[in-house]
Design a protein around this motif. Structure first.
Motif, mmCIF file in Angstrom:
data_model
loop_
_atom_site.group_PDB
_atom_site.id
_atom_site.type_symbol
_atom_site.label_atom_id
_atom_site.label_comp_id
_atom_site.label_asym_id
_atom_site.label_seq_id
_atom_site.Cartn_x
_atom_site.Cartn_y
_atom_site.Cartn_z
ATOM 1 N N VAL A 1 0.785 -1.207 0.195
ATOM 2 C CA VAL A 1 0.199 -0.108 -0.150
ATOM 3 C C VAL A 1 1.058 1.113 -0.090
ATOM 4 C CG1 VAL A 1 -1.507 1.300 1.398
ATOM 5 C CG2 VAL A 1 -1.827 -1.031 1.166
ATOM 6 N N PHE B 1 -3.350 0.315 -5.919
ATOM 7 C CA PHE B 1 -3.944 0.505 -4.446
ATOM 8 C C PHE B 1 -5.314 0.217 -4.435
ATOM 9 C CE2 PHE B 1 -6.692 3.193 -1.844
ATOM 10 C CZ PHE B 1 -5.937 3.350 -0.571
ATOM 11 N N LEU C 1 -7.634 -3.993 2.280
ATOM 12 C CA LEU C 1 -7.679 -2.786 3.269
ATOM 13 C C LEU C 1 -9.151 -2.650 3.399
ATOM 14 C CD1 LEU C 1 -5.327 0.130 1.646
ATOM 15 C CD2 LEU C 1 -5.787 -0.447 4.127
#
Length: 214
Positions: A61, A73, A204
């Motif tokens: 990231v 990302f 994430l």
């Protein structure tokens, strides 16, 4: 003859019943596969593996942010839960900006302005494109050269940090940059990331910035 045949059939049934009665009945323990408890060595190996995987995706990231490679990302965003962004340590699910993975990929290349939160002190709304927010706010400093921690906080100021309350039992990392003497260490910055496992990989689900606030 018929009487003899009937007698043979009855005798056979009696013998079969006796054999069935004498047959042991399987218990629940016999029919259920027991789960053997993990030994300490196995637990330690799994912990080390998990820590390594989280460190790897954390660094991926950071490298993507540094290179402004927002397609990479986007590939690290949770496929089902999407991603949330918090401008400061206090996480507010109702006010913080949230994107599904699909919406992030849709709007990332555009000049669409989004309101990400309110500026500390003035309270003015912070509006920016996805690219500007990631480049100017999230990666406001080179976090690839920061101090790393997993599951614990390094930096902290006067802003309430409620990350563990909002994301209970979730895995998070912190990337901390110490402040400078010239500014009495008040220019410190930290970038926290919350991850969740999905189909054997960590993704994430939240990005939380923290810094000194008024």
């Amino acid at each position: 003859m018929k009487k003899l045949l009937v007698a043979v059939i009855v005798l056979s049934l009696v013998v079969a019943c006796k054999k069935e009665v004498g047959k042991p009945v399987p218990s629940e323990i016999d029919t259920i596969t027991r789960v053997q408890p993990k030994d300490s060595a196995t637990i330690a190996k799994e912990k080390i593996k998990k820590e390594g995987e989280l460190k790897k995706v954390n660094d991926e990231v950071l490298q993507a942010l540094k290179a402004k490679d927002y397609k990479t990302f986007a590939s690290l965003i949770h496929p089902e839960k999407g991603i949330s962004f918090s401008m400061y340590a206090f996480v507010d699910p109702k006010a913080d900006k949230h994107f599904s993975k699909e919406d992030f990929e849709k709007y990332q290349p555009t000049k669409t302005l989004f309101t990400w939160g309110a500026m500390d002190g003035s309270g003015d709304p912070y509006k920016a494109t996805i690219n500007d927010y990631l480049g100017k706010w999230v990666f406001a400093a080179d976090f690839t050269a920061s101090q790393y921690s997993q599951g614990k906080f390094i930096g902290g100021g006067n802003s309430l940090n409620n990350l563990e309350k909002i994301y209970p039992n979730k895995d998070f990392t912190e990337n901390y940059i110490k402040g400078t003497e010239e500014k009495s260490d008040m220019d410190w910055k930290t970038l926290r990331m919350v991850f969740e496992e999905f189909q054997g990989k960590y993704y994430l689900i939240a990005v939380v910035n923290d810094q000194w606030t008024i």
